[in-house]
Design a protein around this motif. Sequence first.
Motif, PDB file in Angstrom:
ATOM      1  N   TRP A   7       0.832  -1.192   0.000  1.00  0.00           N
ATOM      2  CA  TRP A   7       0.000   0.000   0.000  1.00  0.00           C
ATOM      3  C   TRP A   7       0.866   1.241   0.000  1.00  0.00           C
ATOM      4  CZ3 TRP A   7      -5.013  -1.321  -0.483  1.00  0.00           C
ATOM      5  CH2 TRP A   7      -5.370  -2.619  -0.081  1.00  0.00           C
ATOM      6  N   LEU A   8       0.248   2.345  -0.359  1.00  0.00           N
ATOM      7  CA  LEU A   8       0.823   3.665  -0.202  1.00  0.00           C
ATOM      8  C   LEU A   8      -0.077   4.406   0.782  1.00  0.00           C
ATOM      9  CD1 LEU A   8       2.773   5.969  -1.251  1.00  0.00           C
ATOM     10  CD2 LEU A   8       0.887   6.574  -2.787  1.00  0.00           C
ATOM     11  N   ILE A   9       0.520   4.966   1.838  1.00  0.00           N
ATOM     12  CA  ILE A   9      -0.238   5.794   2.777  1.00  0.00           C
ATOM     13  C   ILE A   9       0.437   7.161   2.822  1.00  0.00           C
ATOM     14  CG2 ILE A   9      -1.181   3.893   4.145  1.00  0.00           C
ATOM     15  CD1 ILE A   9       1.031   4.443   6.232  1.00  0.00           C
ATOM     16  N   LYS A  10      -0.374   8.196   2.997  1.00  0.00           N
ATOM     17  CA  LYS A  10       0.147   9.563   2.979  1.00  0.00           C
ATOM     18  C   LYS A  10      -0.151  10.281   4.282  1.00  0.00           C
ATOM     19  CE  LYS A  10      -0.834  10.287  -1.929  1.00  0.00           C
ATOM     20  NZ  LYS A  10      -1.588  11.170  -2.835  1.00  0.00           N
ATOM     21  N   SER A  11       0.797  11.098   4.687  1.00  0.00           N
ATOM     22  CA  SER A  11       0.598  11.976   5.828  1.00  0.00           C
ATOM     23  C   SER A  11       1.455  13.220   5.631  1.00  0.00           C
ATOM     24  CB  SER A  11       0.994  11.284   7.130  1.00  0.00           C
ATOM     25  OG  SER A  11       0.780  12.138   8.232  1.00  0.00           O
ATOM     26  N   GLU A  12       0.911  14.355   5.997  1.00  0.00           N
ATOM     27  CA  GLU A  12       1.714  15.572   5.967  1.00  0.00           C
ATOM     28  C   GLU A  12       2.697  15.505   7.128  1.00  0.00           C
ATOM     29  OE1 GLU A  12      -0.544  19.208   5.688  1.00  0.00           O
ATOM     30  OE2 GLU A  12      -2.102  18.166   4.546  1.00  0.00           O
ATOM     31  N   PRO A  13       3.974  15.789   6.882  1.00  0.00           N
ATOM     32  CA  PRO A  13       4.955  15.695   7.961  1.00  0.00           C
ATOM     33  C   PRO A  13       4.686  16.653   9.114  1.00  0.00           C
ATOM     34  CG  PRO A  13       5.979  16.496   5.934  1.00  0.00           C
ATOM     35  CD  PRO A  13       4.578  16.116   5.597  1.00  0.00           C
ATOM     36  N   SER A  14       3.998  17.755   8.868  1.00  0.00           N
ATOM     37  CA  SER A  14       3.676  18.674   9.962  1.00  0.00           C
ATOM     38  C   SER A  14       2.532  18.138  10.821  1.00  0.00           C
ATOM     39  CB  SER A  14       3.306  20.052   9.418  1.00  0.00           C
ATOM     40  OG  SER A  14       2.149  19.962   8.604  1.00  0.00           O
ATOM     41  N   VAL A  15       1.801  17.140  10.309  1.00  0.00           N
ATOM     42  CA  VAL A  15       0.692  16.541  11.050  1.00  0.00           C
ATOM     43  C   VAL A  15       1.142  15.247  11.746  1.00  0.00           C
ATOM     44  CG1 VAL A  15      -1.622  15.521  10.842  1.00  0.00           C
ATOM     45  CG2 VAL A  15      -1.024  17.556   9.505  1.00  0.00           C
ATOM     46  N   TYR A  16       1.731  14.322  10.978  1.00  0.00           N
ATOM     47  CA  TYR A  16       2.212  13.066  11.553  1.00  0.00           C
ATOM     48  C   TYR A  16       3.333  12.520  10.667  1.00  0.00           C
ATOM     49  CZ  TYR A  16       2.197   8.799  14.295  1.00  0.00           C
ATOM     50  OH  TYR A  16       2.567   7.771  15.138  1.00  0.00           O
ATOM     51  N   PRO A  17       4.588  12.866  10.980  1.00  0.00           N
ATOM     52  CA  PRO A  17       5.708  12.385  10.180  1.00  0.00           C
ATOM     53  C   PRO A  17       6.073  10.943  10.513  1.00  0.00           C
ATOM     54  CG  PRO A  17       6.528  13.725  11.974  1.00  0.00           C
ATOM     55  CD  PRO A  17       5.011  13.773  12.045  1.00  0.00           C
ATOM     56  N   TYR A  18       6.812  10.321   9.612  1.00  0.00           N
ATOM     57  CA  TYR A  18       7.271   8.948   9.843  1.00  0.00           C
ATOM     58  C   TYR A  18       8.092   8.874  11.131  1.00  0.00           C
ATOM     59  CZ  TYR A  18       9.153   4.320   9.211  1.00  0.00           C
ATOM     60  OH  TYR A  18       9.486   2.993   9.421  1.00  0.00           O
ATOM     61  N   SER A  19       8.885   9.899  11.414  1.00  0.00           N
ATOM     62  CA  SER A  19       9.701   9.899  12.637  1.00  0.00           C
ATOM     63  C   SER A  19       8.822   9.803  13.889  1.00  0.00           C
ATOM     64  CB  SER A  19      10.593  11.141  12.704  1.00  0.00           C
ATOM     65  OG  SER A  19       9.808  12.318  12.698  1.00  0.00           O
ATOM     66  N   TYR A  53       4.403   8.028   2.725  1.00  0.00           N
ATOM     67  CA  TYR A  53       4.708   9.186   1.883  1.00  0.00           C
ATOM     68  C   TYR A  53       4.401  10.474   2.624  1.00  0.00           C
ATOM     69  CZ  TYR A  53       4.379  12.350  -2.165  1.00  0.00           C
ATOM     70  OH  TYR A  53       4.536  13.379  -3.056  1.00  0.00           O
ATOM     71  N   HIS A  54       5.380  11.383   2.643  1.00  0.00           N
ATOM     72  CA  HIS A  54       5.160  12.716   3.198  1.00  0.00           C
ATOM     73  C   HIS A  54       4.549  13.578   2.098  1.00  0.00           C
ATOM     74  CE1 HIS A  54       8.230  12.595   6.755  1.00  0.00           C
ATOM     75  NE2 HIS A  54       7.109  11.965   7.022  1.00  0.00           N
ATOM     76  N   SER A  55       3.307  13.996   2.288  1.00  0.00           N
ATOM     77  CA  SER A  55       2.607  14.790   1.285  1.00  0.00           C
ATOM     78  C   SER A  55       2.713  16.279   1.600  1.00  0.00           C
ATOM     79  CB  SER A  55       1.137  14.365   1.211  1.00  0.00           C
ATOM     80  OG  SER A  55       0.508  14.550   2.456  1.00  0.00           O
ATOM     81  N   ASN A  56       2.430  17.082   0.615  1.00  0.00           N
ATOM     82  CA  ASN A  56       2.431  18.547   0.678  1.00  0.00           C
ATOM     83  C   ASN A  56       3.810  19.136   0.973  1.00  0.00           C
ATOM     84  OD1 ASN A  56      -0.238  18.652  -0.029  1.00  0.00           O
ATOM     85  ND2 ASN A  56      -0.948  18.711   2.076  1.00  0.00           N
ATOM     86  N   GLU A  57       4.451  18.740   2.066  1.00  0.00           N
ATOM     87  CA  GLU A  57       5.803  19.215   2.378  1.00  0.00           C
ATOM     88  C   GLU A  57       6.721  18.005   2.258  1.00  0.00           C
ATOM     89  OE1 GLU A  57       4.970  19.925   6.509  1.00  0.00           O
ATOM     90  OE2 GLU A  57       2.971  20.296   5.759  1.00  0.00           O
ATOM     91  N   VAL A  62       9.300   8.109   2.562  1.00  0.00           N
ATOM     92  CA  VAL A  62      10.344   8.241   3.589  1.00  0.00           C
ATOM     93  C   VAL A  62      10.460   7.026   4.506  1.00  0.00           C
ATOM     94  CG1 VAL A  62      10.243  10.759   3.590  1.00  0.00           C
ATOM     95  CG2 VAL A  62       8.773   9.459   5.156  1.00  0.00           C
ATOM     96  N   GLY A  63       9.513   6.088   4.426  1.00  0.00           N
ATOM     97  CA  GLY A  63       9.571   4.946   5.316  1.00  0.00           C
ATOM     98  C   GLY A  63       8.642   3.841   4.874  1.00  0.00           C
ATOM     99  N   VAL A  64       8.756   2.731   5.589  1.00  0.00           N
ATOM    100  CA  VAL A  64       7.860   1.594   5.383  1.00  0.00           C
ATOM    101  C   VAL A  64       7.195   1.294   6.723  1.00  0.00           C
ATOM    102  CG1 VAL A  64       7.657  -0.836   4.708  1.00  0.00           C
ATOM    103  CG2 VAL A  64       9.363   0.647   3.589  1.00  0.00           C
ATOM    104  N   ALA A  65       5.882   1.210   6.679  1.00  0.00           N
ATOM    105  CA  ALA A  65       5.098   0.859   7.868  1.00  0.00           C
ATOM    106  C   ALA A  65       4.482  -0.511   7.656  1.00  0.00           C
ATOM    107  CB  ALA A  65       4.003   1.902   8.104  1.00  0.00           C
TER     108      ALA A  65
END
Length: 146
Positions: A7-19, A53-57, A62-65
């Motif tokens: 799968w591909l999942i997206k999150s804005e890094p300012s909301v919930y980054p992979y770190s 995937y880090h979206s927008n910014e 950037v990672g695998v979950a």
Amino acid sequence: MAKPQYWLIKSEPSVYPYSQLEKDGRTSWTGVRSFEARNNLRAMKPGDLCLFYHSNEGKAVVGVARVLSNPGPDPTAPGEDWASVDMGPLVPVQEPVTLSTIKSTRELKDFPLITRSRLSVAPVSPEHFKLVLEMGGTRIPRASSR
């Protein structure tokens, strides 16, 4: 054992980054408000792997979950018909794979970031999953593969 789906999942890094997923160790993937993305969440099974995937910014994988739970109702939308799953970190991508790199790679012309750019949860073919990891210089740890 069944092979994992990808799968591909997206999150804005300012909301919930992979770190943050790495720090938390586990999170509920909530807040998805697209019917197609919801149906994709409902198709997930524990052990499935997700390109994070880090979206927008940043605009990069950037990672695998790893999917940790079966799908269930989204607790952020009580009484509504939305879904969530629990995710955990598996491995960061050694070299983030940017959207521009993906767009310029002929073998990824059918990748969901290109064909379904607004979709926040999308299936990925095993071939695309493997290629993106190779492009990012990343391997799935042996003990983690099924």
